[in-house]
Write an enzyme that holds these catalytic residues in place. Structure first.
Site, PDB file in Angstrom:
ATOM      1  CD  GLN A  79      -0.378   0.391  -1.741  1.00  0.00           C
ATOM      2  OE1 GLN A  79       0.183  -0.720  -1.720  1.00  0.00           O
ATOM      3  NE2 GLN A  79       0.594   1.567  -1.684  1.00  0.00           N
TER       4      GLN A  79
ATOM      5  CG  HIS B 198       5.827  -2.593  -3.389  1.00  0.00           C
ATOM      6  ND1 HIS B 198       4.556  -1.684  -2.777  1.00  0.00           N
ATOM      7  CD2 HIS B 198       4.860  -3.477  -4.041  1.00  0.00           C
ATOM      8  CE1 HIS B 198       3.597  -2.022  -2.966  1.00  0.00           C
ATOM      9  NE2 HIS B 198       3.561  -3.045  -4.030  1.00  0.00           N
TER      10      HIS B 198
END
Length: 327
Positions: A125, A274
């Site tokens: 990411q 997360h």
């Protein structure tokens, strides 16, 4: 050079600290704008190194189920790590080409959906707090493989740009983003392919979704009962991978091997930070685990994966916010 670092992970003498620091900078191409900035980063690194030494010493004595290691994040604060991730490997392995024609009816003792060729490669990411987009994409891609026998790559940037116009790459995780994302794909009647709408890391722009380049559609999504690890096992074992929201810390970020269990890892919504994908489960050396796919590149953990404790009071909240698509 990385081997040099690992050789000093146990009880590093103080007089070697500067040498290890210099090796770390060289290994990960680290440079700092000012001497003050470097001294700040060095202090973080040395504190992190001490924690890693202590944890690995416990692991070697059989007092812990996992080991940790120095990686490129060792000079970052916890706040920085879980807001920004440096670039990493985009590689990964998909697994065998055999795909099941339908989900299983029994609940197996263990399963790894990589063995069925439906898990797409681990990606990174990078500089954006977009883990939610990567986790949902990874889950949907797997379900497309299971139920449609198709190998697709879907657009994380489509989600970053279009799910919430107020999204900012620097912001902390909004745990509602998982539900918003699944609802967006459902209401939008699809998500674009990554080829047509590539990831741009730190950029958030206007929504450019095109119905001409849709890679997959879903009919909706399902919530696993909050905190129910047995139900999560049933879903993963018989239906497919699941998107989960978890609590992580610096020790999690330094994971190397074994089954990660942290008795201090809470499972309350205030500290969830997360989003990842559960792609299987099993048992290793007497420790039940969830097999989790991360989105920090293949350098992380075991080629981009981590084994997290299972049946240990929902450690790290792994079954608290769990979703999967209806195809």
């Amino acid at each position: 050079m990385k081997l040099f670092l690992l050789c000093f992970l146990i009880l590093i003498p103080a007089f070697l600290a500067s040498e290890v620091w210099d090796s770390f900078k060289k290994t990960y191409n680290k440079s700092y704008a000012t001497l003050g900035e470097e001294n700040f980063r060095k202090q973080i690194f040395l504190e992190r190194l001490k924690i890693i030494e202590e944890q690995n010493h416990k692991f070697e004595r059989g007092l812990s189920s996992f080991s940790v290691t120095i990686n490129q994040f060792a000079d970052l604060t916890k706040e920085e790590l879980f807001k920004t991730k440096p670039d990493g490997s985009q590689g990964g392995k998909v697994g065998s080409s055999a795909r099941p024609s339908r989900p299983r009816e029994d609940v197996p003792d263990s399963i790894d959906w990589r063995d069925y060729g439906v898990i797409t490669p681990v990606v990174d990411q990078m500089f954006c707090e977009s883990c939610w987009a990567f986790a949902v994409v990874g889950t949907v891609e797997a379900h497309v493989g299971i139920y449609r026998q198709e190998d697709v790559r879907l657009s994380q940037q489509n989600l970053v740009d279009c799910v919430d116009i107020n999204f900012d790459c620097d912001q902390y995780l909004d745990i509602q983003m998982v539900d918003k994302t699944y609802q967006y794909i459902t209401d939008n009647n699809g998500i674009d392919t990554v080829e047509s709408y590539p990831y741009e890391s730190y950029n958030v722009g206007p929504c450019r979704f095109s119905s001409e380049t849709i890679g997959a559609k879903i009919a909706g999504y399902v919530n696993v009962t909050e905190g129910d690890e047995e139900e999560l096992k049933t879903v993963v074992g018989t239906i497919g991978p699941v998107t989960v929201v978890i609590t992580t810390d610096m020790m999690w970020g330094a994971y190397q091997n074994g089954v990660y269990y942290n008795e201090d890892c809470m499972n309350t919504t205030e500290i969830f930070n997360h989003v990842v994908v559960v792609v299987g489960y099993g048992n290793e050396n007497g420790e039940d685990f969830w097999l989790v796919k991360n989105s920090w590149g293949t350098w992380f953990g075991q080629e981009g994966y981590i084994k997290m404790a299972r049946n240990r009071d929902n450690n790290c909240g792994i079954a608290s916010i769990a979703r999967y698509p209806i195809m």
